[in-house]
Design an enzyme around this catalytic site. Structure first.
Site, PDB file in Angstrom:
ATOM      1  N   ARG A  53      32.474  45.209  40.279  1.00 46.85           N
ATOM      2  CA  ARG A  53      31.451  44.834  39.307  1.00 46.85           C
ATOM      3  C   ARG A  53      30.470  46.001  39.177  1.00 46.85           C
ATOM      4  O   ARG A  53      30.559  46.972  39.904  1.00 46.85           O
ATOM      5  CB  ARG A  53      30.764  43.532  39.751  1.00 46.85           C
ATOM      6  CG  ARG A  53      30.619  43.445  41.266  1.00 46.85           C
ATOM      7  CD  ARG A  53      29.406  42.778  41.693  1.00 46.85           C
ATOM      8  NE  ARG A  53      28.261  43.397  41.105  1.00 46.85           N
ATOM      9  CZ  ARG A  53      27.732  44.518  41.548  1.00 46.85           C
ATOM     10  NH1 ARG A  53      28.220  45.158  42.581  1.00 46.85           N
ATOM     11  NH2 ARG A  53      26.680  45.032  40.944  1.00 46.85           N
ATOM     12  N   GLY A  54      29.527  45.866  38.238  1.00 44.39           N
ATOM     13  CA  GLY A  54      28.624  46.986  37.972  1.00 44.39           C
ATOM     14  C   GLY A  54      29.207  47.812  36.837  1.00 44.39           C
ATOM     15  O   GLY A  54      30.401  48.153  36.850  1.00 44.39           O
ATOM     16  N   ALA A  55      28.361  48.114  35.858  1.00 42.57           N
ATOM     17  CA  ALA A  55      28.861  48.711  34.610  1.00 42.57           C
ATOM     18  C   ALA A  55      29.716  49.970  34.812  1.00 42.57           C
ATOM     19  O   ALA A  55      30.852  50.038  34.328  1.00 42.57           O
ATOM     20  CB  ALA A  55      27.682  48.971  33.670  1.00 42.57           C
ATOM     21  N   ARG A  90      35.276  41.461  30.405  1.00 41.47           N
ATOM     22  CA  ARG A  90      33.828  41.182  30.481  1.00 41.47           C
ATOM     23  C   ARG A  90      33.163  41.779  29.239  1.00 41.47           C
ATOM     24  O   ARG A  90      33.441  42.916  28.885  1.00 41.47           O
ATOM     25  CB  ARG A  90      33.219  41.761  31.768  1.00 41.47           C
ATOM     26  CG  ARG A  90      33.716  41.043  33.032  1.00 41.47           C
ATOM     27  CD  ARG A  90      32.876  41.371  34.256  1.00 41.47           C
ATOM     28  NE  ARG A  90      31.572  40.751  34.209  1.00 41.47           N
ATOM     29  CZ  ARG A  90      30.591  41.012  35.085  1.00 41.47           C
ATOM     30  NH1 ARG A  90      30.785  41.887  36.053  1.00 41.47           N
ATOM     31  NH2 ARG A  90      29.417  40.409  34.995  1.00 41.47           N
ATOM     32  N   GLN A 203      23.797  39.594  44.094  1.00 42.75           N
ATOM     33  CA  GLN A 203      24.129  41.022  44.223  1.00 42.75           C
ATOM     34  C   GLN A 203      23.094  41.776  45.058  1.00 42.75           C
ATOM     35  O   GLN A 203      23.353  42.871  45.535  1.00 42.75           O
ATOM     36  CB  GLN A 203      24.230  41.672  42.837  1.00 42.75           C
ATOM     37  CG  GLN A 203      25.480  41.322  42.056  1.00 42.75           C
ATOM     38  CD  GLN A 203      25.260  40.159  41.115  1.00 42.75           C
ATOM     39  OE1 GLN A 203      24.393  39.315  41.325  1.00 42.75           O
ATOM     40  NE2 GLN A 203      26.050  40.092  40.067  1.00 42.75           N
ATOM     41  N   ASP A 243      23.342  47.575  32.106  1.00 39.79           N
ATOM     42  CA  ASP A 243      24.745  47.354  31.729  1.00 39.79           C
ATOM     43  C   ASP A 243      25.038  47.842  30.314  1.00 39.79           C
ATOM     44  O   ASP A 243      26.179  48.112  29.967  1.00 39.79           O
ATOM     45  CB  ASP A 243      25.095  45.869  31.847  1.00 39.79           C
ATOM     46  CG  ASP A 243      25.118  45.465  33.298  1.00 39.79           C
ATOM     47  OD1 ASP A 243      24.049  45.164  33.856  1.00 39.79           O
ATOM     48  OD2 ASP A 243      26.198  45.512  33.904  1.00 39.79           O
ATOM     49  N   ASN A 253      20.382  44.173  31.157  1.00 38.35           N
ATOM     50  CA  ASN A 253      20.720  44.239  32.583  1.00 38.35           C
ATOM     51  C   ASN A 253      20.801  42.812  33.130  1.00 38.35           C
ATOM     52  O   ASN A 253      20.594  41.833  32.397  1.00 38.35           O
ATOM     53  CB  ASN A 253      19.674  45.071  33.330  1.00 38.35           C
ATOM     54  CG  ASN A 253      20.095  45.384  34.759  1.00 38.35           C
ATOM     55  OD1 ASN A 253      21.201  45.882  34.984  1.00 38.35           O
ATOM     56  ND2 ASN A 253      19.259  45.086  35.733  1.00 38.35           N
ATOM     57  N   LYS A 254      21.079  42.700  34.397  1.00 38.67           N
ATOM     58  CA  LYS A 254      21.277  41.406  35.052  1.00 38.67           C
ATOM     59  C   LYS A 254      20.161  40.418  34.710  1.00 38.67           C
ATOM     60  O   LYS A 254      18.993  40.792  34.647  1.00 38.67           O
ATOM     61  CB  LYS A 254      21.365  41.632  36.564  1.00 38.67           C
ATOM     62  CG  LYS A 254      21.614  40.416  37.410  1.00 38.67           C
ATOM     63  CD  LYS A 254      22.840  39.619  36.980  1.00 38.67           C
ATOM     64  CE  LYS A 254      24.106  40.453  37.009  1.00 38.67           C
ATOM     65  NZ  LYS A 254      25.233  39.776  36.309  1.00 38.67           N
TER      66      LYS A 254
END
Ligand code: MRU
Length: 365
Positions: A53-55, A90, A203, A243, A253-254
């Protein structure tokens, strides 16, 4: 970065069995496991179900997914179907489309017989570039932290609040938001990081694990604690990742990032976002209307995973049975709340003009 004294990237190609290895993030911070990916389906599953995960890491994983798909079948139709299958995993992090478009563009002009080798080379290149970009972000961000440290009494730590995991696990190495922290710690600057837990996937636990591995003091806090800490002068800077950043400077972002930005604005706390240029979507000006927000499964909210007393990793239900759930995974912070964007080329104002001036070679018309 290092785990138990050994250097790891979050993804790498293993020549011994011609497969791609990843750190399987579903089990961290409790268990360090490595997973093997071979088929296109393996890669799609690993991205959708957040083994990775993570862009930036999603982008690199997609590139290796293309490479493995080309090894199985390097025809034009395979290239197309692989682009579509991986792209649908995603929706929010733009690095996914960025990497897939780059692979398709390069491979379309390579004869079919040479595509597998070219695709693997390209995946290595995308990964290596990500590491170098994040290293540069770290050096630029270090100067911001150094300036904050210079205004403090000696030995008083610079207190940075971060949200989600924009660490080395979210990239190929170094991280985006954590890279300045790692560089500052290595430069001898005292730090204390406030790490948001980041429900529902927690996270923040990955960030805390990374900081612990680097010996950086930190406190793991609930998602709602940041505003209170800022009101009481306990945060010198907010520093987190992105992201997808619009060409206009809005930051997606998150989920929860926007609330941190509002609290930072209200308390005059500088709010910085660290991102490589691969996270900028030059086709979108207005982040609020132009960026799709991923809705994740309800089970992420109704259940929490953790280490149980018997030492096994398991899930417990925290919500009433059968309740209706909403789980938007990202939000958009308007550029007016952003103090600056830390990129591999330097710190840019979050405005279309400044971004255009910093990346005249990248934008699309
Ligand atoms: O849903 P995730 O865990 O993939 O979301 C990750 C984030 O929101 C990170 O903060 C973002 O990708 C920046 S990472 C360098």
């Amino acid at each position: 970065m290092k785990v138990d004294g050994r250097h790891y990237r979050s993804i790498w190609y293993d020549t011994s069995d011609a497969s791609v290895k990843i750190i399987d993030q579903r089990w961290l911070p409790h268990d360090f496991r490595i997973a093997t990916l071979k088929s296109q389906l393996d890669f799609a599953t690993a991205i959708t179900d957040m083994w990775v995960r993570g862009a930036p890491l999603i982008g690199a994983t997609a590139a290796y997914g293309v490479a493995m798909a080309m090894r199985d079948d390097s025809s034009d139709s395979s290239l197309d179907s692989c682009w579509s299958a991986l792209h649908s995993t995603r929706p929010t992090a733009i690095n996914l489309r960025w990497a897939l478009d780059r692979c398709r563009q390069v491979l379309e002009s390579v004869p079919v017989a040479g595509r597998a080798a070219a695709a693997l080379e390209l995946a290595h290149e995308i990964s290596d570039e990500d590491i170098e970009r994040n290293r540069q972000i770290g050096l630029h961000g270090l100067e911001l932290i150094r300036a904050l440290a210079a205004n403090k009494p000696a030995k008083e730590p610079v207190r940075i609040l971060t949200h989600c995991n924009a660490g080395w696990l979210a990239t190929v190495d170094f991280g985006t938001a954590t890279s300045p922290m790692f560089h500052a710690a290595d430069a001898g600057i005292e730090l204390h990081i406030w790490v948001d837990e980041t429900r529902p996937r927690n996270q923040g636990a990955l960030t805390a694990w990374e900081l612990d591995g680097h010996g950086i003091p930190h406190s793991y806090i609930t998602d709602n604690a940041g505003g209170h800490l800022m009101q009481h002068g306990q945060v010198d800077m907010v520093l987190l990742g992105s992201d997808r950043t619009s060409a206009g400077g809005d930051v997606c972002n998150k989920i929860g990032t926007y609330l941190k930005a509002l609290a930072a604005f209200d308390n005059n706390v500088p709010f910085y976002v660290a991102l490589p240029s691969s996270t900028i979507d030059w086709t979108v000006q207005d982040g609020l209307s132009g960026i799709p927000i991923e809705e994740r499964p309800a089970s992420e909210v109704t259940h929490v995973q953790g280490l149980q007393d018997n030492g096994s990793i398991g899930k417990v239900q925290v919500s009433p049975a059968g309740c209706t759930v909403g789980n938007p995974a990202f939000d958009v912070t308007p550029r007016k709340l952003v103090s600056g964007l830390i990129t591999e080329r330097g710190v840019s104002e979050a405005t279309p003009e400044a971004l255009r001036a910093m990346f005249p070679d990248l934008q699309v018309e």
